[in-house]
Scaffold this motif. Sequence first.
Motif, PDB file in Angstrom:
ATOM      1  N   ARG A 241      39.819 -51.995  74.268  1.00  5.93           N
ATOM      2  CA  ARG A 241      40.395 -50.858  74.977  1.00  5.93           C
ATOM      3  C   ARG A 241      39.362 -50.173  75.852  1.00  5.93           C
ATOM      4  NH1 ARG A 241      42.137 -48.232  69.533  1.00  5.93           N
ATOM      5  NH2 ARG A 241      42.484 -50.455  69.263  1.00  5.93           N
ATOM      6  N   ARG A 242      39.847 -49.469  76.848  1.00  4.91           N
ATOM      7  CA  ARG A 242      38.994 -48.654  77.702  1.00  4.91           C
ATOM      8  C   ARG A 242      39.724 -47.357  78.006  1.00  4.91           C
ATOM      9  NH1 ARG A 242      40.158 -49.092  83.376  1.00  4.91           N
ATOM     10  NH2 ARG A 242      41.936 -50.455  83.764  1.00  4.91           N
ATOM     11  N   PHE A 243      38.977 -46.353  78.457  1.00  2.00           N
ATOM     12  CA  PHE A 243      39.560 -45.052  78.734  1.00  2.00           C
ATOM     13  C   PHE A 243      39.232 -44.640  80.170  1.00  2.00           C
ATOM     14  CE2 PHE A 243      39.099 -45.307  74.191  1.00  2.00           C
ATOM     15  CZ  PHE A 243      40.237 -44.696  73.697  1.00  2.00           C
ATOM     16  N   PHE A 244      40.186 -44.022  80.819  1.00  2.00           N
ATOM     17  CA  PHE A 244      39.948 -43.454  82.146  1.00  2.00           C
ATOM     18  C   PHE A 244      40.910 -42.281  82.337  1.00  2.00           C
ATOM     19  CE2 PHE A 244      43.023 -46.858  82.647  1.00  2.00           C
ATOM     20  CZ  PHE A 244      43.992 -46.341  83.491  1.00  2.00           C
ATOM     21  N   GLU A 245      40.790 -41.592  83.443  1.00  3.22           N
ATOM     22  CA  GLU A 245      41.623 -40.412  83.702  1.00  3.22           C
ATOM     23  C   GLU A 245      42.575 -40.668  84.861  1.00  3.22           C
ATOM     24  OE1 GLU A 245      38.978 -37.151  84.341  1.00  3.22           O
ATOM     25  OE2 GLU A 245      38.709 -36.769  82.198  1.00  3.22           O
ATOM     26  N   PRO A 249      50.371 -34.088  88.904  1.00  3.32           N
ATOM     27  CA  PRO A 249      50.592 -32.707  89.363  1.00  3.32           C
ATOM     28  C   PRO A 249      50.396 -31.721  88.215  1.00  3.32           C
ATOM     29  CG  PRO A 249      52.304 -34.153  90.217  1.00  3.32           C
ATOM     30  CD  PRO A 249      51.514 -34.963  89.246  1.00  3.32           C
ATOM     31  N   GLY A 250      49.411 -30.847  88.387  1.00  5.00           N
ATOM     32  CA  GLY A 250      49.162 -29.847  87.362  1.00  5.00           C
ATOM     33  C   GLY A 250      47.976 -30.115  86.466  1.00  5.00           C
ATOM     34  N   GLY A 251      47.297 -31.259  86.644  1.00  5.49           N
ATOM     35  CA  GLY A 251      46.136 -31.504  85.799  1.00  5.49           C
ATOM     36  C   GLY A 251      45.737 -32.965  85.704  1.00  5.49           C
ATOM     37  N   THR A 252      44.903 -33.249  84.708  1.00  2.61           N
ATOM     38  CA  THR A 252      44.374 -34.594  84.486  1.00  2.61           C
ATOM     39  C   THR A 252      44.756 -35.057  83.085  1.00  2.61           C
ATOM     40  OG1 THR A 252      42.488 -34.161  85.931  1.00  2.61           O
ATOM     41  CG2 THR A 252      42.282 -35.998  84.407  1.00  2.61           C
ATOM     42  N   VAL A 253      45.130 -36.336  82.976  1.00  2.00           N
ATOM     43  CA  VAL A 253      45.522 -36.908  81.681  1.00  2.00           C
ATOM     44  C   VAL A 253      44.635 -38.114  81.391  1.00  2.00           C
ATOM     45  CG1 VAL A 253      47.361 -38.048  80.391  1.00  2.00           C
ATOM     46  CG2 VAL A 253      47.910 -36.137  81.911  1.00  2.00           C
ATOM     47  N   ARG A 254      44.037 -38.129  80.208  1.00  2.00           N
ATOM     48  CA  ARG A 254      43.265 -39.300  79.795  1.00  2.00           C
ATOM     49  C   ARG A 254      44.210 -40.442  79.442  1.00  2.00           C
ATOM     50  NH1 ARG A 254      40.111 -36.739  74.997  1.00  2.00           N
ATOM     51  NH2 ARG A 254      42.088 -35.593  74.971  1.00  2.00           N
ATOM     52  N   ILE A 255      43.787 -41.657  79.804  1.00  2.00           N
ATOM     53  CA  ILE A 255      44.605 -42.849  79.585  1.00  2.00           C
ATOM     54  C   ILE A 255      43.839 -43.830  78.699  1.00  2.00           C
ATOM     55  CG2 ILE A 255      45.831 -44.767  80.657  1.00  2.00           C
ATOM     56  CD1 ILE A 255      46.960 -42.061  81.460  1.00  2.00           C
ATOM     57  N   LYS A 256      44.523 -44.356  77.700  1.00  2.00           N
ATOM     58  CA  LYS A 256      43.958 -45.435  76.885  1.00  2.00           C
ATOM     59  C   LYS A 256      44.614 -46.734  77.319  1.00  2.00           C
ATOM     60  CE  LYS A 256      45.098 -45.528  72.542  1.00  2.00           C
ATOM     61  NZ  LYS A 256      45.127 -45.162  71.114  1.00  2.00           N
ATOM     62  N   ALA A 257      43.803 -47.676  77.822  1.00  2.24           N
ATOM     63  CA  ALA A 257      44.312 -48.964  78.283  1.00  2.24           C
ATOM     64  C   ALA A 257      43.893 -50.040  77.290  1.00  2.24           C
ATOM     65  CB  ALA A 257      43.767 -49.282  79.677  1.00  2.24           C
ATOM     66  N   CYS A 258      44.877 -50.723  76.707  1.00  2.00           N
ATOM     67  CA  CYS A 258      44.611 -51.762  75.703  1.00  2.00           C
ATOM     68  C   CYS A 258      44.897 -53.132  76.297  1.00  2.00           C
ATOM     69  CB  CYS A 258      45.482 -51.549  74.469  1.00  2.00           C
ATOM     70  SG  CYS A 258      45.162 -49.983  73.619  1.00  2.00           S
ATOM     71  N   GLU A 259      43.928 -54.038  76.129  1.00  2.00           N
ATOM     72  CA  GLU A 259      44.060 -55.387  76.678  1.00  2.00           C
ATOM     73  C   GLU A 259      44.804 -56.284  75.699  1.00  2.00           C
ATOM     74  OE1 GLU A 259      41.253 -59.159  78.054  1.00  2.00           O
ATOM     75  OE2 GLU A 259      40.388 -57.149  77.893  1.00  2.00           O
ATOM     76  N   LYS A 294      52.676 -44.019  85.262  1.00  2.11           N
ATOM     77  CA  LYS A 294      52.801 -44.665  86.584  1.00  2.11           C
ATOM     78  C   LYS A 294      51.477 -44.575  87.349  1.00  2.11           C
ATOM     79  CE  LYS A 294      57.778 -43.956  87.121  1.00  2.11           C
ATOM     80  NZ  LYS A 294      58.831 -43.238  87.896  1.00  2.11           N
ATOM     81  N   MET A 295      50.825 -43.405  87.309  1.00  2.00           N
ATOM     82  CA  MET A 295      49.544 -43.261  87.999  1.00  2.00           C
ATOM     83  C   MET A 295      48.492 -44.182  87.401  1.00  2.00           C
ATOM     84  SD  MET A 295      50.176 -41.165  90.394  1.00  2.00           S
ATOM     85  CE  MET A 295      48.495 -40.835  90.955  1.00  2.00           C
ATOM     86  N   ALA A 296      48.514 -44.334  86.085  1.00  2.07           N
ATOM     87  CA  ALA A 296      47.545 -45.209  85.422  1.00  2.07           C
ATOM     88  C   ALA A 296      47.766 -46.661  85.810  1.00  2.07           C
ATOM     89  CB  ALA A 296      47.659 -45.050  83.903  1.00  2.07           C
ATOM     90  N   GLU A 297      49.002 -47.087  85.891  1.00  5.38           N
ATOM     91  CA  GLU A 297      49.306 -48.480  86.234  1.00  5.38           C
ATOM     92  C   GLU A 297      48.903 -48.803  87.673  1.00  5.38           C
ATOM     93  OE1 GLU A 297      53.429 -48.613  85.315  1.00  5.38           O
ATOM     94  OE2 GLU A 297      53.092 -49.015  83.163  1.00  5.38           O
ATOM     95  N   LYS A 298      48.906 -47.814  88.546  1.00 12.87           N
ATOM     96  CA  LYS A 298      48.447 -48.033  89.930  1.00 12.87           C
ATOM     97  C   LYS A 298      46.938 -48.278  89.978  1.00 12.87           C
ATOM     98  CE  LYS A 298      52.004 -45.314  92.251  1.00 12.87           C
ATOM     99  NZ  LYS A 298      52.288 -44.132  93.105  1.00 12.87           N
ATOM    100  N   LYS A 299      46.206 -47.743  88.998  1.00 14.66           N
ATOM    101  CA  LYS A 299      44.754 -47.887  88.971  1.00 14.66           C
ATOM    102  C   LYS A 299      44.304 -49.221  88.400  1.00 14.66           C
ATOM    103  CE  LYS A 299      43.026 -43.170  88.851  1.00 14.66           C
ATOM    104  NZ  LYS A 299      42.089 -42.240  88.172  1.00 14.66           N
ATOM    105  N   GLU A 300      45.198 -49.928  87.716  1.00 13.71           N
ATOM    106  CA  GLU A 300      44.817 -51.181  87.057  1.00 13.71           C
ATOM    107  C   GLU A 300      44.385 -52.227  88.074  1.00 13.71           C
ATOM    108  OE1 GLU A 300      47.222 -51.493  82.939  1.00 13.71           O
ATOM    109  OE2 GLU A 300      48.376 -51.987  84.697  1.00 13.71           O
TER     110      GLU A 300
END
Length: 300
Positions: A241-245, A249-259, A294-300
């Motif tokens: 796993r890895r983590f990113f932000e 709208p309204g803030g930042t959410v941490r994302i856990k991405a599991c391979e 959705k925002m996290a999946e765009k960063k992948e």
Amino acid sequence: MSKNTLYLECYEGITGEMVLGALKDLAEALETEEKDRISFPKEREHTEIRFSKERRKQDIERQSKEQGTIQEELLPQIDLLLEKLQIEKITASPVWSDKGPTDALGLAIAARAEGACPERFVVKKVGTGTTYVNLENNTREPRTLRAMLIEEVPAGELWILESNIDDCAGEILGYTMDLLFEAGARDVWFTPIFMKKNRPAYQLSVLCAEDQIRALDAILFRETTTIGVRRYRVERTALPRRFFEARVPGGTVRIKACEQPDGAEKCYPEYEDVKRVARETGKSYHEVYQTAKKMAEKKE
């Protein structure tokens, strides 16, 4: 090829030539056309390493200039091989310069290391790079650098602590759960059970690492009415796993991405961050969660 970790065993020294030789060994599995693109310096005598104090100044200057030229030739080839081998991280043993040769390029490669060899890993391939030193008695001895292409394995062995409790208030159990998580427990859960004399109760279970057992035991005995805690070792399979932000709208959410085993990633927005943004913006939890995903999946 998946991302790999390179471990350099530098107990007999490390030079650019040794690193290149070891990486060449590791690269033998590459396709022929890829190997043909990697050129190597013409055959040359190994750089003499003398231990005499009577070396002349001009010899030092000449060898230094020659070594600099050689290293300029080797570095691009080393970087190319690191890229071809999909090296994401380099780890290394301590460099014992008194046991064997070192040079600026070798030490520069060792300086890229991010710590020592991981505790758990799978060796995928081993390569060696060798050079020779000339000793004062006119003998030549080999010095070898061993490079291992490894895949780190997350620690899979954990412990479960369990206790059956039938005489403790629910408020106390909830508070105990909070304390267990704050102390580092991996997970805590309650299971409704019936004990002797048909008394309804809860089985309190705690998942933790071995070095956390004593501290978590102390919380269970101090905060609850239990008079005994069972424990047993368990194994688990954990996805890398890895983590990113992700900005929403309204803030930042941490994302856990599991391979996943097939290489695909699944993204999971962190609960506390989604809850915070939902409260601050007045939006529903579901809406913030889906936007972050959705925002996290765009960063992948």
